[in-house]
Enzyme design. Sequence first.
Site, PDB file in Angstrom:
ATOM      1  N   GLY A 241      47.715  69.612  -2.479  1.00 36.95           N
ATOM      2  CA  GLY A 241      46.453  69.907  -1.813  1.00 36.95           C
ATOM      3  C   GLY A 241      46.041  68.842  -0.830  1.00 36.95           C
ATOM      4  O   GLY A 241      46.855  68.035  -0.368  1.00 36.95           O
ATOM      5  N   ASP A 274      51.256  70.174  11.680  1.00 40.40           N
ATOM      6  CA  ASP A 274      50.616  70.580  12.933  1.00 40.40           C
ATOM      7  C   ASP A 274      49.798  71.857  12.718  1.00 40.40           C
ATOM      8  O   ASP A 274      48.701  72.007  13.258  1.00 40.40           O
ATOM      9  CB  ASP A 274      51.668  70.824  14.012  1.00 40.40           C
TER      10      ASP A 274
END
Length: 396
Positions: A241, A274
């Site tokens: 996470g 990205d």
Amino acid sequence: MGGAVRGGTAGAPDVVCLGESMVAFLPSRPGRLADVPAFTRAVGGAESNTACALAAAGHRVRWISRVGADGFGDHLVAAVAAYGVDVSGVRRDPHRPTGVYFRTAADRAGAAHEVVYHRAGSAASAMSPRNIPYEEAAAGRVLHLTGITPALSPGCRDLVAALTARRPGRPLVSFDLNHRPSLWPDPATARRVLLELARGADLVFAGEDEAADALDLHGPDAVREALPEPAVLVVKAGAAGATAFAREAVTGRDVRVRVPAPRVEVVSYAGAGDAFAAGYLDAALRGLPLAARLAHGHRAAAAVLAVPGDLAPPPGPAAPVPVPVPAPPVAGTGRREAVPGPPPASATGPVAGPATAPATAPGGRVGGGGADCGRLRPGPRRPQTGPDDDEEVRTR
């Protein structure tokens, strides 16, 4: 002081992404580079990846870079423009080539991964404050940069330093650490430069592993201690996470939020970071609260993890996450952090089609310097069904 996200003006981009893109050659099958018989041509570049994902999600995005006056440069410009990105800021260099690279299918962090760059002396490495005007880079509401660009050359380093210098009226500056050890002359230089640049940004993304490798900082709290200046810091831990620290404008205290990542069958890790940045910025521009921005970042990354290249169809509209549930105290601090439940099942993979919310949706905080802390303007705040930033746990 800098960082408040301006309201858009007619024809101006929501986001400007600046950095090198290269032609990537992806292997036709797993194995060593020496054993791969053929490659597929694709586009690879951290900043252009983020630009393409944001444009596909419906935002006005401009990519600024330099490419060679060659066929590879033609391909790059056309491929990025096909996603709806404004490429008017890309300059052609008749004296320097477009960069290219070859890679294997193995995970970048694994011992079997191989990548061979042909980017030394590339057109993009010639970027500097002399040929990239500040006004052009600062034309959007958000300026997105990464730590790859300053590693390309002294001129590129000067350019990113100028763009991250705090000044009145600048756009929100987003900086993704994106550490590439092979591009730096030595680890000490990389650490010093990356820390300086990150401290000048309003929003910083850092992988927990690269923070340990590049900055010798271990764990989200250690990264925040070393980088108190950004209004928002996001520390990603892959499948575990992501944790975000967001400084409240009024009190100056941090809100600490952690959102788990969805499960996904990984095809390739390339481009996932990205995509996460694009998903976060997409949700922030749409006025969603901090936990939802992290969740949408995970969704965008999951879409890319499931494909062999750096880009994938964007996930659907940024969705709110469940209300955080109480978590055990953070060890050694006595404080609690908010931990939302996992994203809904529909958020665990790619969802074809652009987001349906308008690209200029106002409202919500993106994170920036000064009293505004990056509030999107103008217009009313969007109704929210998930928790607001102020409902998370204050930690500092």
